[in-house]
Design a protein around this motif. Structure first.
Motif, PDB file in Angstrom:
ATOM      1  N   ASN A  56     -14.495   7.704  -4.579  1.00  0.00           N
ATOM      2  CA  ASN A  56     -14.710   7.970  -6.008  1.00  0.00           C
ATOM      3  C   ASN A  56     -13.791   7.138  -6.886  1.00  0.00           C
ATOM      4  OD1 ASN A  56     -12.287   9.330  -5.603  1.00  0.00           O
ATOM      5  ND2 ASN A  56     -13.195  11.363  -5.725  1.00  0.00           N
ATOM      6  N   ARG A  57     -12.677   6.679  -6.318  1.00  0.00           N
ATOM      7  CA  ARG A  57     -11.784   5.811  -7.087  1.00  0.00           C
ATOM      8  C   ARG A  57     -12.419   4.442  -7.317  1.00  0.00           C
ATOM      9  NH1 ARG A  57      -5.276   5.979  -6.194  1.00  0.00           N
ATOM     10  NH2 ARG A  57      -4.677   4.652  -7.961  1.00  0.00           N
ATOM     11  N   THR A  58     -13.250   4.011  -6.362  1.00  0.00           N
ATOM     12  CA  THR A  58     -13.983   2.754  -6.537  1.00  0.00           C
ATOM     13  C   THR A  58     -14.926   2.866  -7.725  1.00  0.00           C
ATOM     14  OG1 THR A  58     -13.913   2.432  -4.133  1.00  0.00           O
ATOM     15  CG2 THR A  58     -15.466   1.084  -5.378  1.00  0.00           C
ATOM     16  N   LEU A 116      -3.635  -0.061  -7.650  1.00  0.00           N
ATOM     17  CA  LEU A 116      -4.803  -0.007  -6.773  1.00  0.00           C
ATOM     18  C   LEU A 116      -6.096  -0.149  -7.554  1.00  0.00           C
ATOM     19  CD1 LEU A 116      -6.199   0.426  -4.072  1.00  0.00           C
ATOM     20  CD2 LEU A 116      -5.842   2.892  -4.335  1.00  0.00           C
ATOM     21  N   ASP A 117      -6.193   0.524  -8.700  1.00  0.00           N
ATOM     22  CA  ASP A 117      -7.411   0.416  -9.500  1.00  0.00           C
ATOM     23  C   ASP A 117      -7.642  -1.029  -9.960  1.00  0.00           C
ATOM     24  OD1 ASP A 117      -7.960   3.129  -9.285  1.00  0.00           O
ATOM     25  OD2 ASP A 117      -6.745   3.626 -11.030  1.00  0.00           O
ATOM     26  N   GLU A 118      -6.572  -1.712 -10.305  1.00  0.00           N
ATOM     27  CA  GLU A 118      -6.703  -3.114 -10.721  1.00  0.00           C
ATOM     28  C   GLU A 118      -7.141  -3.973  -9.536  1.00  0.00           C
ATOM     29  OE1 GLU A 118      -7.069  -6.423 -12.845  1.00  0.00           O
ATOM     30  OE2 GLU A 118      -6.825  -4.380 -13.632  1.00  0.00           O
ATOM     31  N   ALA A 142       0.811  -1.227   0.000  1.00  0.00           N
ATOM     32  CA  ALA A 142       0.000   0.000   0.000  1.00  0.00           C
ATOM     33  C   ALA A 142       0.835   1.262   0.000  1.00  0.00           C
ATOM     34  CB  ALA A 142      -0.928   0.004   1.216  1.00  0.00           C
ATOM     35  N   ALA A 143       2.114   1.156   0.344  1.00  0.00           N
ATOM     36  CA  ALA A 143       3.005   2.324   0.364  1.00  0.00           C
ATOM     37  C   ALA A 143       2.443   3.461   1.211  1.00  0.00           C
ATOM     38  CB  ALA A 143       3.279   2.811  -1.056  1.00  0.00           C
ATOM     39  N   LEU A 149      -6.317   4.468   1.535  1.00  0.00           N
ATOM     40  CA  LEU A 149      -7.302   3.781   0.698  1.00  0.00           C
ATOM     41  C   LEU A 149      -6.782   2.420   0.263  1.00  0.00           C
ATOM     42  CD1 LEU A 149      -9.940   3.662  -0.890  1.00  0.00           C
ATOM     43  CD2 LEU A 149      -8.776   4.846  -2.767  1.00  0.00           C
ATOM     44  N   ALA A 150      -5.504   2.353  -0.093  1.00  0.00           N
ATOM     45  CA  ALA A 150      -4.917   1.072  -0.491  1.00  0.00           C
ATOM     46  C   ALA A 150      -4.895   0.102   0.680  1.00  0.00           C
ATOM     47  CB  ALA A 150      -3.508   1.286  -1.040  1.00  0.00           C
ATOM     48  N   VAL A 151      -4.636   0.606   1.889  1.00  0.00           N
ATOM     49  CA  VAL A 151      -4.667  -0.248   3.081  1.00  0.00           C
ATOM     50  C   VAL A 151      -6.059  -0.854   3.243  1.00  0.00           C
ATOM     51  CG1 VAL A 151      -4.532  -0.248   5.604  1.00  0.00           C
ATOM     52  CG2 VAL A 151      -2.809   0.971   4.273  1.00  0.00           C
TER      53      VAL A 151
END
Length: 760
Positions: A646-648, A554-556, A511-512, A516-518
């Motif tokens: 919104n990225r989802t 992350l999007d993938e 997640a760096a 959101l990635a976490v």
């Protein structure tokens, strides 16, 4: 990480680094350690300790047993306990500043930080995570009544503190309309106090509010069984009435009880203490009666919105105030002053619910002007006359300022939460600039946006911030990625001490530090059955994490989670992404042309996977019965929802084939027209345009153009004018006859002439 870590909540564990300390020769040695570490700010006489733990022995024998216990402690602790124990001929205690972490101390510190003048759900949730069970659960020491008395007293004190914290958390999430979070903490409360009928009743209510009627009914049956077996009584009248209210609605449909699947892992908010302080600075200015602007910036997925919402829970917990929210969107219809239209709709929704005398505080001429932006205002005030055409937008801006200031007339502060301002159009920024410079009174504007590397000093948003800073009415706050100790805190709250290092390392690598990635990674591990639910709200990692392959992008990762959904749910999520960041279930069901049960099941799955959440226009106060239980029990399909991020939504939208996307936009437009006619002309113009159905789009583009002109939104009007000209050109080029082509060209040329006069 502390050299020694002691856990007494839920049992007895001592850790030295990654090694659990074992080999204590008796329960009384463990009891001595627990007593000393819980009172490590003081030392105790040898006679006191010997008499408490060995009261059945004479003085010399008891003191000898104490010496043996201290020897055993020293032999098992690192460095023979030299840095931890402080032993003299008269007294024994822990070194006060020893490098030692105690879960009870961390629990009480989180409670202290979360239960001050205002309730702070962030710290209270951290405390609840630490409470893994009763103090020294299952621990027994023979023939030591004084120690037993002390242990029982601590058990009651810490359990009562946990119950109070859980009540605060349930109330906080209920007030915000996040019923699934509230239900999570209600389940924890039931686990801590299984015979507390109020806790069961609250869990039933929250399950019904979240659309989980079968789970609410099952909870009642469990309560009835428990009360009969343990106390020989039936549930109270209030609980029976609640059950009947839920049952009366559920009886209209076929209900199949779902298995007691736990809510997915809840990732705590960590590493934002400094940000809290900066937000508090801006809020304090409003409390002092001064209008103030606070901006929270950071990269996409850094947690801006979650931080602000959590702080607003704190701010509204004990301080009476109004909270109105508005947002800018991408891949959505263009609407003049959209975030402020949402602010007004939130105020009107609150007025319609009867939770405030909103409209009674506002002069009639102001309402007449605002009805230009929100025509539905006339539904609440049908006596308002039709307004004369605006000579300029300044009057509209002044009316909005007067409206907001009137909401503070009683002396209570007002909070405006504006999200994703980097997506704002020029008209919205012009209105914001006016309000920031002209608003007076206890009004706090808190805004989130993602800085654009290409944003120059002359950008309208940059100019707003510059002027506010010069006026001394601006607080800036930039969020940074999480670092390893923060991820370790998240990991430990989820899986406990023994697996925390492995999970934290996995999150850091994948997640760096992006929150959101976490969240997405944790949810993915749960989706795949790698994180398995345990007791007391904890989870267990069921596989070696370094062997798990996860997409780097992350999007993938989000798209991978979507692909694992059932086909019907995946189609529903795609259609919801076409509808927008927020969507109404009635419109979704109409566009999907699915049976209501299919839609409800799909929404339930998306909720369980933390892909969507419930949406409310205004910040509810969570007090009293906002609506009859029959309405609560109608389930999730009756309300509105929003994507978790919104990225989802963008990841789902971007996955669609372009031709399929066009067809789905046409579906949505047809459903919208069927349900609302041409009332939402901007939405109809957007969906028909993206669907490449220009002839259907054209009347809505024209009306949107006129509506934007009517409220002085020149940027929106120009864009609608340009789109109309493009549509007319396309229609002329595709016309089947020269007569039709000429008609489209004449209309286009007339519009160009009008545009030239409007914007020479």
């Amino acid at each position: 990480m502390s050299k020694i870590r002691v856990r007494l909540l839920g049992g007895f564990e001592v850790w030295a680094g990654e090694r659990q300390v074992a080999g204590f020769e008796s329960q009384k040695v463990r009891a001595l350690l627990a007593y000393l570490v819980c009172n490590r700010r003081r030392a105790f006489s040898r006679d006191h300790l010997a008499g408490m733990l060995w009261p059945e022995r004479d003085g010399d024998t008891a003191r000898h047993a104490l010496r043996q216990a201290v020897y055993n402690l020293r032999s098992k602790l690192p460095d023979a306990g030299a840095a931890l124990l402080q032993v003299t001929n008269a007294e024994i205690g822990f070194v006060p500043r020893a490098d030692l972490w105690l879960d009870v101390e961390a629990f009480e510190e989180s409670l202290r930080m979360g239960s001050g003048r205002t309730v702070d759900p962030h710290h209270l949730s951290a405390a609840v995570q630490l409470y893994r069970g009763e103090f020294m659960a299952g621990f027994f020491v023979k023939d030591s009544p004084d120690f037993e008395d002390w242990m029982v007293t601590e058990q009651v004190r810490l359990r009562d503190a946990t119950v109070e914290a859980l009540h605060h958390l349930i109330e906080s999430y209920s007030r915000r309309g996040e019923y699934r979070f509230g239900a999570h903490y209600a389940r924890r409360l039931v686990a801590v106090e299984p015979l507390l009928e109020e806790a069961h009743r609250e869990l039933m209510r929250l399950c019904a509010l979240a659309g989980q009627r079968s789970r609410a009914l099952t909870q009642y049956e469990e309560l009835s069984r428990l009360l009969r077996e343990e106390l020989g009584v039936e549930p109270l009248k209030e609980t029976r009435q609640l059950y009947q209210s839920i049952l009366s609605e559920a009886a209209r449909e076929e209900i199949v009880a779902d298995p007691e699947e736990p809510v997915g892992p809840m990732v705590p908010l960590v590493g934002r203490s400094g940000a809290y302080v900066r937000l508090l600075e801006g809020w304090s200015q409003a409390l002092a009666g001064k209008a103030h602007l606070t901006v929270v910036t950071g990269e996409r997925g850094i947690g801006k919105t979650r931080l602000i919402k959590t702080f607003l829970d704190v701010a509204t917990a004990k301080q009476t105030c109004g909270v109105l929210k508005g947002r800018c969107y991408e891949l959505s219809p263009l609407q003049a002053y959209r975030p402020f239209v949402e602010v007004l709709r939130g105020a009107l929704a609150e007025a319609a619910e009867g939770s405030g005398q909103v409209l009674g505080l506002v002069p009639q001429e102001v309402l007449e002007d605002l009805a230009r932006l929100v025509p539905e205002l006339r539904d609440l005030r049908p006596d308002l006359p039709q307004p004369a055409p605006l000579a300029g937008r300044d009057r509209l801006f002044v009316s909005l300022r007067r409206f907001l200031e009137s909401l503070c007339r009683s002396g209570d502060p007002l909070i405006l939460f504006l999200d994703d301002l980097h997506l704002a159009d020029r008209d919205t920024l012009d209105l914001l600039a006016f309000l920031v410079s002209k608003l007076a009174g206890p009004i706090w504007i808190v805004a989130a946006f993602r800085p654009d590397e290409e944003m120059e000093d002359d950008h309208p948003l940059g100019q707003i911030l510059h002027r506010a800073e010069e006026a001394g009415s601006l607080t800036r706050l930039e969020l940074e990625p999480l670092v390893l100790p923060m991820l370790a805190e998240i990991a430990e709250s989820l899986v406990g001490e023994d697996q925390a290092a492995e999970l934290a390392g996995f999150l850091m690598q994948k997640a760096a530090g992006l929150p959101l990635a976490v969240n997405e990674l944790v949810d993915y591990l749960w989706d795949e059955g790698i994180l398995v639910a345990q007791e007391a709200g904890l989870w267990k990692v069921g596989r070696v994490l370094r062997e798990i392959e996860v997409p780097e992008d992350l999007d993938e990762l989000i798209r991978l989670r979507i692909r694992r959904l059932p086909n019907s749910t995946r189609r529903l999520a795609s259609l919801a992404a076409i509808l927008g960041q927020t969507f109404e279930v009635q419109l979704l069901q109409e566009a999907a042309d699915e049976h209501v049960k299919v839609v409800e099941i799909g929404l339930e799955i998306l909720l369980k996977r933390w892909l969507i959440r419930q949406f409310a226009y205004f910040w509810t106060d969570g007090r009293g019965d906002e609506a009859p239980m029959a309405v609560w029990a109608q389930g999730g399909r009756r309300g509105s929802f929003e994507f978790a991020h919104n990225r989802t939504r963008k990841a789902i939208y971007g996955e669609l084939n372009p031709l399929r996307r066009q067809a789905m936009h046409a579906q949505v437009a047809a459903a919208l027209e069927k349900l609302r006619g041409d009332r939402d002309c901007e939405a109809l113009a957007y969906h028909y345009t993206v669907a490449n159905q220009w002839e259907k789009a054209l009347p809505h583009l024209r009306r949107s153009f006129e509506r934007a002109l009517a409220v002085g939104a020149e940027d929106a009007a120009q864009r609608y004018c340009d789109q109309s000209i493009e549509g007319l050109s396309r229609l002329a080029a595709a016309a089947r006859s020269e007569v039709a082509a000429e008609r489209w060209r004449e209309e286009r040329d007339a519009l160009r002439e009008r545009a030239a006069k409007l914007w020479p």
